[in-house]
Write a protein that holds these residues in place. Structure first.
Motif, PDB file in Angstrom:
ATOM      1  N   THR A 165      49.571  34.013  44.685  1.00 50.91           N
ATOM      2  CA  THR A 165      49.007  32.661  44.709  1.00 50.91           C
ATOM      3  C   THR A 165      48.128  32.524  45.948  1.00 50.91           C
ATOM      4  OG1 THR A 165      51.051  31.854  43.713  1.00 50.91           O
ATOM      5  CG2 THR A 165      49.571  30.200  44.603  1.00 50.91           C
ATOM      6  N   LYS A 166      48.621  33.064  47.034  1.00 52.74           N
ATOM      7  CA  LYS A 166      47.878  32.990  48.286  1.00 52.74           C
ATOM      8  C   LYS A 166      46.524  33.694  48.167  1.00 52.74           C
ATOM      9  CE  LYS A 166      48.290  34.368  53.087  1.00 52.74           C
ATOM     10  NZ  LYS A 166      49.227  34.821  54.124  1.00 52.74           N
ATOM     11  N   LEU A 218      54.889  34.541  47.047  1.00 58.84           N
ATOM     12  CA  LEU A 218      53.682  33.713  46.923  1.00 58.84           C
ATOM     13  C   LEU A 218      52.390  34.482  47.206  1.00 58.84           C
ATOM     14  CD1 LEU A 218      54.897  30.383  48.563  1.00 58.84           C
ATOM     15  CD2 LEU A 218      54.503  30.822  46.140  1.00 58.84           C
ATOM     16  N   LEU A 238      51.759  29.976  51.891  1.00 59.10           N
ATOM     17  CA  LEU A 238      50.552  29.878  51.075  1.00 59.10           C
ATOM     18  C   LEU A 238      49.272  30.045  51.891  1.00 59.10           C
ATOM     19  CD1 LEU A 238      50.479  29.481  48.073  1.00 59.10           C
ATOM     20  CD2 LEU A 238      50.291  27.031  48.404  1.00 59.10           C
TER      21      LEU A 238
END
Ligand code: GDP
Length: 306
Positions: A10-11, A7, A304
């Motif tokens: 996305t983070k 992730l 996240l």
């Protein structure tokens, strides 16, 4: 850590850009919320779910009169966790591969278009369940493509679980029936049935899935226990579209979202679960046998938002 690594992009998009917009600002105002909205939309959370999240944050801001920008990250995290929990997406305590005792064998009917990682996900699930000490049976009910049956057999050999199949073009419902019958006769704990994902022929697909479900019920009245839709998370909005189309064809009860390793589109997990009102149960984080995790909403928001 696999999840954190997966992730990461996305983070960076969400948290990194969020840090950027609040830099030098002390108060959450309309401008900040507009920028947040844009960030969520570009992270593939989807417009409707983004608006829902923004509305909830707006309400809190209005109620509290003054909200400091340092609280925004935490608020976002809470709202996302709560959206996921509203769809029964599980939390930490479910982080094991146990199955309900009274549903033996537990039957998972797997749907999804070709290329999303359906076969790989079935193989990875078989591996996880087998590693957890369960007896697994696979059914090759995608009789439309020879490659699909072959791939499933390769996974069956790799993991060491039986694959029930028939000749090409056989009736998928007949394969499903054979699979569940053999599984039951042999005391299996879990059965995974692969199906053809021919979305371009919706009526055909609808009838085929209905027929499969009907024959499964002849053997075990509450089968299938899960109708799992596999979606490729790296395709963002396409995955959304497929999710909508599949839920018009049959009732989906769980989601497996693949290819979340290295994509910046991890936000789809939030949007799809929210729009479909279906829990995300499994996430794919690589091509290997072990690269599948039970989805855990707390771990997800932790990865996240760090
Ligand atoms: P199917 O046609 O839906 O059955 O798709 P496959 O299972 O054959 O997978 C298509 C491709 O996606 C293969 O190259 C897989 O190795 C790859 N794949 C599947 N799941 C993942 C995942 O979680 N991460 C990555 N990076 N690749 C995946």
């Amino acid at each position: 850590e696999t999840l954190d690594r997966g992730l990461e992009k996305t983070k960076q998009t969400v948290v990194g850009r969020l840090a950027h917009i609040i830099a030098g600002k002390s108060k959450v105002d309309d401008d900040v919320l507009d920028s947040l909205e844009e960030i969520l939309i570009t992270s593939d959370v989807g417009v409707d779910t983004t608006l829902k999240i923004i509305r909830r944050i707006e309400e809190r801001v209005a109620r509290d009169k003054y909200v400091s920008t340092s609280e925004l990250n935490g608020m976002l995290r809470e709202e996302i966790a709560s959206l996921l929990s509203e769809n029964n997406t599980s939390d930490n305590d479910n982080g094991n591969w146990n199955l309900p005792d009274n549903h033996k064998p537990y039957v998972i009917l797997v749907v999804g278009v070709n290329g999303v990682g359906k076969t790989t996900t079935i193989g990875k699930l078989a591996y996880q369940f087998k590693s957890a000490g369960k007896k697994v049976y696979l059914g090759a009910a995608d009789t439309f493509r020879a490659a699909a049956v072959e791939q499933l057999c390769i996974w069956g050999e790799r993991v060491g679980v039986p694959v029930v199949k028939q000749q090409m073009g056989a009736d998928p419902a007949s394969v499903a029936f054979d699979t569940l019958s053999s599984a039951k006769a042999n005391g299996a704990d879990v059965v995974l049935i692969d199906t053809a994902g021919r979305l371009h022929n919706k009526v055909g697909l609808m009838n085929e899935l209905k027929k499969i479900k009907d024959v499964l019920k002849k053997i075990t009245p509450d089968a299938p226990d899960e109708v799992m839709l596999v979606l490729d998370g790296s395709t963002g909005q396409n995955a959304f579209e497929q999710a909508k189309q599949f839920s018009a064809v049959t009732q989906i009860t769980s989601l497996a979202i693949t290819k979340l390793d290295g994509t910046a589109k991890g936000g789809v997990v939030i949007g799809i679960s929210d729009q479909l009102r279906v829990p995300v149960k499994y996430i794919g984080l690589g091509e290997g046998m072990e690269d599948l995790q039970l989805f855990d909403r707390t771990q997800f928001v932790d990865s996240l938002f760090g």
